[in-house]
Design a protein around this motif. Structure first.
Motif, mmCIF file in Angstrom:
data_model
loop_
_atom_site.group_PDB
_atom_site.id
_atom_site.type_symbol
_atom_site.label_atom_id
_atom_site.label_comp_id
_atom_site.label_asym_id
_atom_site.label_seq_id
_atom_site.Cartn_x
_atom_site.Cartn_y
_atom_site.Cartn_z
ATOM 1 N N UNK A 262 -4.959 3.941 -11.798
ATOM 2 C CA UNK A 262 -3.727 3.353 -11.251
ATOM 3 C C UNK A 262 -2.665 4.381 -10.861
ATOM 4 N N UNK A 263 -2.892 5.632 -11.116
ATOM 5 C CA UNK A 263 -1.884 6.628 -10.774
ATOM 6 C C UNK A 263 -2.418 7.606 -9.737
ATOM 7 N N UNK A 264 -3.061 7.085 -8.736
ATOM 8 C CA UNK A 264 -3.610 7.897 -7.650
ATOM 9 C C UNK A 264 -2.615 7.844 -6.486
ATOM 10 N N UNK A 265 -1.427 8.361 -6.770
ATOM 11 C CA UNK A 265 -0.293 8.213 -5.859
ATOM 12 C C UNK A 265 -0.581 8.723 -4.456
ATOM 13 N N UNK A 266 -1.163 9.896 -4.327
ATOM 14 C CA UNK A 266 -1.387 10.486 -2.998
ATOM 15 C C UNK A 266 -2.335 9.612 -2.177
ATOM 16 N N UNK A 267 -3.449 9.252 -2.764
ATOM 17 C CA UNK A 267 -4.438 8.434 -2.041
ATOM 18 C C UNK A 267 -3.860 7.069 -1.686
ATOM 19 N N UNK A 268 -3.228 6.436 -2.648
ATOM 20 C CA UNK A 268 -2.692 5.093 -2.413
ATOM 21 C C UNK A 268 -1.567 5.107 -1.381
ATOM 22 N N UNK A 269 -0.781 6.191 -1.356
ATOM 23 C CA UNK A 269 0.304 6.257 -0.368
ATOM 24 C C UNK A 269 -0.255 6.437 1.043
ATOM 25 N N UNK A 270 -1.315 7.251 1.180
ATOM 26 C CA UNK A 270 -1.946 7.406 2.502
ATOM 27 C C UNK A 270 -2.524 6.068 2.959
ATOM 28 N N UNK A 271 -3.130 5.317 2.034
ATOM 29 C CA UNK A 271 -3.686 4.002 2.363
ATOM 30 C C UNK A 271 -2.583 3.031 2.783
ATOM 31 N N UNK A 272 -1.420 3.129 2.150
ATOM 32 C CA UNK A 272 -0.301 2.251 2.509
ATOM 33 C C UNK A 272 0.181 2.529 3.931
ATOM 34 N N UNK A 273 0.222 3.797 4.304
ATOM 35 C CA UNK A 273 0.629 4.147 5.667
ATOM 36 C C UNK A 273 -0.415 3.654 6.669
#
Length: 151
Positions: free
Chosen positions: A119-130
């Protein structure tokens, strides 16, 4: 007349290799947008170096602390906003007149893909959000391609 391609972030292997390929093909004109345009690629350090410098930024750390979130999460928020800003700029009428394709280098949403295990895969999840933001945009989405390289 040569077509124009704009590449964002060319100080690393991925963006740099894309730029080199288009520079070699005279059918393309190239514009590069970089965070540190005057620095040679090797001076920027490995990819983690930029994340580390953002994480050590006192303003990022202070904002995260005030809000009770980690600096990594704050960096992800900043990354999402930057990605959305790029998409908003690409969808403006003036840009749309000449835009043939908007290409974004993305990553999978690891929190979702792991079923919540990671749940703390901030970089990957942020790229997916974009990526999701660009895909869902009715103007930009149909003119977009999203690339996911292995991590």
């Amino acid at each position: 007349m040569a077509k124009l391609i704009v590449i964002i972030g060319t100080t690393r292997n991925q963006g740099g290799s894309v730029a080199e390929a288009f520079l070699a093909d005279k059918k393309w004109r190239l514009r590069i947008i970089s965070r540190t345009p005057l620095k040679p690629p090797h001076e920027n350090g490995p990819p983690a170096a930029l994340l580390a410098s953002s994480l050590s930024d006192p303003a990022v750390r202070a904002e995260a602390g005030k809000r009770g979130i980690s600096p990594e999460e704050r960096c992800a928020e900043i990354g999402i906003q930057c990605g959305k800003n790029l998409a908003l700029a690409a969808r403006t009428p003036d840009v749309q007149k000449t835009l043939e394709r908007y290409v974004y280098s993305s990553l999978g949403n690891h929190s979702k893909l792991s079923g919540g295990r990671y749940i703390q895969t901030w970089h990957c999840d942020s790229k997916a959000a974009v990526e999701r933001y660009g895909r869902d945009d009715p103007v930009l989405g149909p003119r977009s391609s999203f690339i996911r390289f292995g991590l």
